[in-house]
Design a protein around this motif. Sequence first.
Motif, short mmCIF file in Angstrom:
data_model
loop_
_atom_site.label_atom_id
_atom_site.label_comp_id
_atom_site.label_asym_id
_atom_site.label_seq_id
_atom_site.Cartn_x
_atom_site.Cartn_y
_atom_site.Cartn_z
N GLY A 8 -111.13 79.85 6.69
CA GLY A 8 -110.64 80.56 7.93
C GLY A 8 -109.54 79.07 8.01
N ARG A 9 -109.35 78.87 6.33
CA ARG A 9 -107.95 77.63 6.56
C ARG A 9 -107.23 78.66 6.01
NH1 ARG A 9 -105.87 72.52 5.69
NH2 ARG A 9 -104.03 72.40 4.35
N ILE A 10 -105.66 79.14 6.65
CA ILE A 10 -104.62 79.69 6.13
C ILE A 10 -103.81 79.44 4.69
CG2 ILE A 10 -102.39 80.62 7.10
CD1 ILE A 10 -104.09 80.56 9.75
N ASN A 11 -103.64 80.04 4.34
CA ASN A 11 -102.85 79.15 2.98
C ASN A 11 -102.42 80.44 1.79
OD1 ASN A 11 -101.79 77.95 1.53
ND2 ASN A 11 -103.86 76.38 0.26
N PHE A 12 -101.85 81.26 1.65
CA PHE A 12 -100.98 81.98 1.25
C PHE A 12 -99.40 82.07 1.43
CE2 PHE A 12 -100.98 83.51 5.45
CZ PHE A 12 -98.71 84.18 5.59
N GLY A 89 -93.26 68.60 7.57
CA GLY A 89 -94.16 69.30 7.04
C GLY A 89 -93.43 69.31 5.34
N ILE A 90 -92.74 68.14 5.29
CA ILE A 90 -92.21 67.69 4.13
C ILE A 90 -92.96 67.39 2.87
CG2 ILE A 90 -89.94 67.47 2.41
CD1 ILE A 90 -89.19 67.15 5.05
N SER A 91 -93.96 67.27 1.74
CA SER A 91 -94.93 67.30 1.03
C SER A 91 -93.69 66.12 -0.25
CB SER A 91 -95.30 68.12 0.06
OG SER A 91 -94.73 69.27 -0.49
N ARG A 128 -94.55 79.74 0.36
CA ARG A 128 -95.97 79.52 0.99
C ARG A 128 -96.22 78.71 2.99
NH1 ARG A 128 -100.89 78.68 -0.97
NH2 ARG A 128 -99.84 78.51 -2.76
N VAL A 129 -97.47 79.74 3.21
CA VAL A 129 -97.68 79.31 4.32
C VAL A 129 -98.74 79.00 4.22
CG1 VAL A 129 -98.18 79.59 6.59
CG2 VAL A 129 -96.74 81.29 5.38
N GLU A 130 -98.89 77.49 4.51
CA GLU A 130 -100.32 76.87 5.03
C GLU A 130 -100.83 76.26 5.52
OE1 GLU A 130 -103.26 73.74 2.28
OE2 GLU A 130 -100.22 74.00 1.33
N GLU A 131 -101.38 76.28 6.77
CA GLU A 131 -101.31 76.12 8.17
C GLU A 131 -100.57 76.31 9.05
OE1 GLU A 131 -104.54 75.33 9.56
OE2 GLU A 131 -105.21 75.90 7.68
N ASP A 132 -99.68 75.39 9.56
CA ASP A 132 -98.64 75.41 10.20
C ASP A 132 -97.72 74.98 9.55
OD1 ASP A 132 -99.26 72.74 10.27
OD2 ASP A 132 -98.75 72.65 13.11
N PHE A 159 -91.91 81.47 9.13
CA PHE A 159 -92.40 81.66 8.50
C PHE A 159 -91.82 82.75 7.52
CE2 PHE A 159 -95.01 85.01 7.02
CZ PHE A 159 -96.44 84.62 7.05
N PRO A 160 -91.66 82.33 6.25
CA PRO A 160 -90.67 82.99 5.21
C PRO A 160 -91.65 84.04 4.49
CG PRO A 160 -92.64 81.14 3.75
CD PRO A 160 -92.63 81.35 5.62
N LEU A 161 -90.70 85.70 5.25
CA LEU A 161 -90.17 86.68 4.76
C LEU A 161 -90.25 87.39 3.53
CD1 LEU A 161 -90.07 88.29 8.71
CD2 LEU A 161 -92.55 87.51 7.17
N CYS A 162 -88.45 86.94 3.03
CA CYS A 162 -88.31 87.48 1.97
C CYS A 162 -87.64 86.60 1.41
CB CYS A 162 -87.18 89.06 2.30
SG CYS A 162 -86.65 88.76 3.41
N LEU A 163 -87.37 86.86 -0.02
CA LEU A 163 -86.68 86.51 -1.12
C LEU A 163 -85.63 86.57 -1.51
CD1 LEU A 163 -89.33 83.93 -2.21
CD2 LEU A 163 -87.81 82.85 -0.67
#
Length: 291
Positions: A8-12, A89-91, A128-132, A159-163
């Motif tokens: 259930g966790r969004i991470n892709f 949202g910065i790691s 990458r998309v991880e949760e929000d 949300f990133p779609l293309c690079l």
Amino acid sequence: MEQDQKPGRINFISCVKWVRRGVAKSNPDKVRLNKDELVRLINETRSELRASEDVSQAEASTRMNVDDEFNLENYDEDDDDKTTAQLLGISSLAEVEGATEDHFSESDDSDKEDDEIKPEDNLILAGRVEEDCSTLEVYVYNPSEESLYVHHDFSLSAFPLCLEWLDHEPGHSAGNYCAIGTMSPIIEIWDLDIINCLEPAYKLGRKPSTKKRLSRIGHSDAVLDLAWNKNFHHILGSASVDKSILLWDLDEGQPATTINAFEDKVQSIAWKTDEAQTLLAGKCLNKFITL
């Protein structure tokens, strides 16, 4: 690059791109921000996240006191750094310092060794998309060592779609950049040779604002694909949900040509390698068009 994740966790990873070996700096620059710069970036990020067609009106109705909310008077304390990083949202914000006028810093020898990109290293870009939280991750892959790891990353506002990799920034010598198409109509170009950077090197496009009397520049919907012209380095093509292709003049920051020959979303585009003026476009309904 598959990773374990909880059900259930969004991470892709939504999009990937190779970077040609040898174009990246062996020792990327590092950014340090002072408190005023960080406050400005927080306000700009909040505005972008909450904006509608009239950005100024949305910002005016939701703006809060950043210093009080995030306790920036105690900016150097660890807990406050963590709170601010979570907002953006910065790691990779751990090295931000509060009282310095310098934008770039010199690291110690151990940090330089960890950050060094070797001549035999390959770079892989991943949206990458991880949760929000959406990020652009820069992976280093060394085939001889069989190692793959995230060297640094950038926080994205959509949300990133293309690079697409390119080497062009107006007024600068050839560099190492990544253009990103997202759910936003604004295209961001990031300097990959800078670590801990919170802003793109430059942007293409502008949302309209009634209050500021600003008209739209560029697309009106999400950007689905990007294609850099390797023969004319100042030209970048973009395809959009708004049923159009734009050919951007990067030196001017404006669309030089608009192509509205489509009845549906333009899904993908690619330049013909031996004919700089020929562009292939793929749209919905399984059709190709050569322009």
